[in-house]
Write a protein that holds these residues in place. Sequence first.
Motif, PDB file in Angstrom:
ATOM      1  N   MET A 214      90.386   5.987 -16.014  1.00 34.97           N
ATOM      2  CA  MET A 214      89.695   4.931 -16.771  1.00 34.97           C
ATOM      3  C   MET A 214      90.699   3.914 -17.311  1.00 34.97           C
ATOM      4  N   ASN A 215      90.433   2.657 -17.073  1.00 35.98           N
ATOM      5  CA  ASN A 215      91.247   1.585 -17.633  1.00 35.98           C
ATOM      6  C   ASN A 215      90.564   1.096 -18.912  1.00 35.98           C
ATOM      7  N   LYS A 216      91.173   1.385 -20.050  1.00 34.16           N
ATOM      8  CA  LYS A 216      90.522   1.102 -21.336  1.00 34.16           C
ATOM      9  C   LYS A 216      90.179  -0.373 -21.511  1.00 34.16           C
ATOM     10  N   LYS A 217      91.051  -1.246 -21.037  1.00 32.01           N
ATOM     11  CA  LYS A 217      90.827  -2.691 -21.196  1.00 32.01           C
ATOM     12  C   LYS A 217      89.504  -3.103 -20.551  1.00 32.01           C
ATOM     13  N   PHE A 218      89.293  -2.687 -19.313  1.00 23.96           N
ATOM     14  CA  PHE A 218      88.087  -3.086 -18.582  1.00 23.96           C
ATOM     15  C   PHE A 218      86.872  -2.244 -18.988  1.00 23.96           C
ATOM     16  N   TYR A 219      87.153  -1.026 -19.429  1.00 23.66           N
ATOM     17  CA  TYR A 219      86.090  -0.168 -19.960  1.00 23.66           C
ATOM     18  C   TYR A 219      85.493  -0.823 -21.203  1.00 23.66           C
ATOM     19  N   PHE A 220      86.354  -1.305 -22.096  1.00 25.86           N
ATOM     20  CA  PHE A 220      85.893  -1.941 -23.338  1.00 25.86           C
ATOM     21  C   PHE A 220      85.228  -3.291 -23.073  1.00 25.86           C
ATOM     22  N   MET A 221      85.549  -3.916 -21.960  1.00 24.27           N
ATOM     23  CA  MET A 221      84.870  -5.158 -21.582  1.00 24.27           C
ATOM     24  C   MET A 221      83.484  -4.852 -21.013  1.00 24.27           C
ATOM     25  N   ALA A 222      83.397  -3.765 -20.265  1.00 26.76           N
ATOM     26  CA  ALA A 222      82.142  -3.417 -19.594  1.00 26.76           C
ATOM     27  C   ALA A 222      81.043  -3.011 -20.577  1.00 26.76           C
ATOM     28  N   LEU A 223      81.402  -2.305 -21.649  1.00 28.15           N
ATOM     29  CA  LEU A 223      80.389  -1.787 -22.576  1.00 28.15           C
ATOM     30  C   LEU A 223      79.549  -2.880 -23.251  1.00 28.15           C
ATOM     31  N   PRO A 224      80.168  -3.857 -23.950  1.00 29.65           N
ATOM     32  CA  PRO A 224      79.333  -4.887 -24.583  1.00 29.65           C
ATOM     33  C   PRO A 224      78.579  -5.755 -23.580  1.00 29.65           C
ATOM     34  N   LEU A 225      79.183  -5.996 -22.409  1.00 28.69           N
ATOM     35  CA  LEU A 225      78.489  -6.764 -21.371  1.00 28.69           C
ATOM     36  C   LEU A 225      77.231  -6.020 -20.918  1.00 28.69           C
ATOM     37  N   ALA A 226      77.363  -4.701 -20.752  1.00 31.76           N
ATOM     38  CA  ALA A 226      76.214  -3.886 -20.359  1.00 31.76           C
ATOM     39  C   ALA A 226      75.158  -3.883 -21.459  1.00 31.76           C
ATOM     40  N   GLY A 227      75.614  -3.878 -22.722  1.00 30.96           N
ATOM     41  CA  GLY A 227      74.681  -3.924 -23.853  1.00 30.96           C
ATOM     42  C   GLY A 227      73.869  -5.208 -23.857  1.00 30.96           C
ATOM     43  N   ILE A 228      74.545  -6.320 -23.601  1.00 24.91           N
ATOM     44  CA  ILE A 228      73.867  -7.629 -23.548  1.00 24.91           C
ATOM     45  C   ILE A 228      72.873  -7.652 -22.391  1.00 24.91           C
ATOM     46  N   VAL A 229      73.337  -7.251 -21.226  1.00 31.74           N
ATOM     47  CA  VAL A 229      72.501  -7.289 -20.018  1.00 31.74           C
ATOM     48  C   VAL A 229      71.286  -6.373 -20.157  1.00 31.74           C
ATOM     49  N   GLN A 230      71.497  -5.198 -20.742  1.00 35.20           N
ATOM     50  CA  GLN A 230      70.373  -4.277 -20.922  1.00 35.20           C
ATOM     51  C   GLN A 230      69.284  -4.893 -21.801  1.00 35.20           C
ATOM     52  N   SER A 231      69.703  -5.559 -22.866  1.00 35.72           N
ATOM     53  CA  SER A 231      68.742  -6.208 -23.769  1.00 35.72           C
ATOM     54  C   SER A 231      67.944  -7.294 -23.056  1.00 35.72           C
ATOM     55  N   VAL A 232      68.631  -8.177 -22.316  1.00 38.73           N
ATOM     56  CA  VAL A 232      67.918  -9.283 -21.673  1.00 38.73           C
ATOM     57  C   VAL A 232      67.052  -8.799 -20.507  1.00 38.73           C
ATOM     58  N   TYR A 233      67.508  -7.748 -19.832  1.00 35.79           N
ATOM     59  CA  TYR A 233      66.696  -7.196 -18.743  1.00 35.79           C
ATOM     60  C   TYR A 233      65.399  -6.600 -19.296  1.00 35.79           C
ATOM     61  N   LEU A 234      65.510  -5.878 -20.404  1.00 38.10           N
ATOM     62  CA  LEU A 234      64.314  -5.286 -21.026  1.00 38.10           C
ATOM     63  C   LEU A 234      63.373  -6.369 -21.555  1.00 38.10           C
ATOM     64  N   ILE A 235      63.941  -7.477 -22.025  1.00 34.51           N
ATOM     65  CA  ILE A 235      63.116  -8.622 -22.456  1.00 34.51           C
ATOM     66  C   ILE A 235      62.334  -9.154 -21.260  1.00 34.51           C
ATOM     67  N   GLN A 236      63.045  -9.343 -20.153  1.00 34.55           N
ATOM     68  CA  GLN A 236      62.421  -9.865 -18.932  1.00 34.55           C
ATOM     69  C   GLN A 236      61.321  -8.915 -18.428  1.00 34.55           C
ATOM     70  N   LEU A 237      61.586  -7.622 -18.506  1.00 37.78           N
ATOM     71  CA  LEU A 237      60.633  -6.612 -18.061  1.00 37.78           C
ATOM     72  C   LEU A 237      59.362  -6.641 -18.910  1.00 37.78           C
ATOM     73  N   LEU A 238      59.532  -6.702 -20.221  1.00 41.78           N
ATOM     74  CA  LEU A 238      58.380  -6.763 -21.132  1.00 41.78           C
ATOM     75  C   LEU A 238      57.563  -8.035 -20.923  1.00 41.78           C
ATOM     76  N   ALA A 239      58.262  -9.157 -20.805  1.00 42.56           N
ATOM     77  CA  ALA A 239      57.589 -10.455 -20.703  1.00 42.56           C
ATOM     78  C   ALA A 239      56.818 -10.632 -19.397  1.00 42.56           C
ATOM     79  N   ASN A 240      57.282  -9.985 -18.346  1.00 47.06           N
ATOM     80  CA  ASN A 240      56.650 -10.182 -17.038  1.00 47.06           C
ATOM     81  C   ASN A 240      55.710  -9.058 -16.617  1.00 47.06           C
ATOM     82  N   THR A 241      55.934  -7.858 -17.144  1.00 44.62           N
ATOM     83  CA  THR A 241      55.122  -6.718 -16.707  1.00 44.62           C
ATOM     84  C   THR A 241      54.490  -5.943 -17.868  1.00 44.62           C
ATOM     85  N   GLY A 242      54.999  -6.184 -19.082  1.00 43.84           N
ATOM     86  CA  GLY A 242      54.504  -5.428 -20.228  1.00 43.84           C
ATOM     87  C   GLY A 242      55.062  -4.020 -20.280  1.00 43.84           C
TER      88      GLY A 242
END
Length: 209
Positions: free
Chosen positions: A1-29
């Motif tokens: 594990m490369n800590k630098k890129f690991y720490f970059m991946a986590l918040p990016l995944a957090g952001i993406v997960q939130s917006v994906y779930l928004i898109q899912l709710l808005a389009n399919t409920g």
Amino acid sequence: MNKKFYFMALPLAGIVQSVYLIQLLANTGVFHEIYFYSSMYSISVLKPKSILSIYGNKEKNIKLGLEILLCILKLNYKYNDLFILLKYIFKLICLEKKLSFDKISKKIVQKKIKSVLYFKNKNKNLLIKKYAKIYSEIVSPLDSKMIIQGKEIYLKNAAIQEKINVLILAGLRSCALWRQIDGNQLKIIFFKKYIIKEIEILLSDLRKF
């Protein structure tokens, strides 16, 4: 594990997960309960002991975000859906930046979140309502309203609106984390292949369990 890129991946995944779930709710409920509550939990972690602690100390809590992020970075995502996701992400980053500069509003948000923690082990619907109210009453007025695209039948549903507001707040939490580790677009461009490699390792490990 490369800590630098690991720490970059986590918040990016957090952001993406939130917006994906928004898109899912808005389009399919569709309400993806496990990942929704994982994202909502991140709002309450105001003084994290580590980056992962914001996501409940478990990478599996943002597994969906990691999977979608990997598709985005590999350009393996429908163009129209990708455009909307990126638009939401950009809007969240801009909104979080405004909130970080508005010290008064930021303190009010933190104070309100602390008061919500009193209800943490109680009714989940009550938590959703209280977090949604923080976004709609304090954060949303800071900038032009975040326009969510979707089907009218879902967008006019009060319960879905509240969940979307909670996810926006969760997305802002991950945006704050991304900013705190000096994340920016150039780093994503320059280190893209290393972030992809780190995400693939993470997902491979998660699939073993």
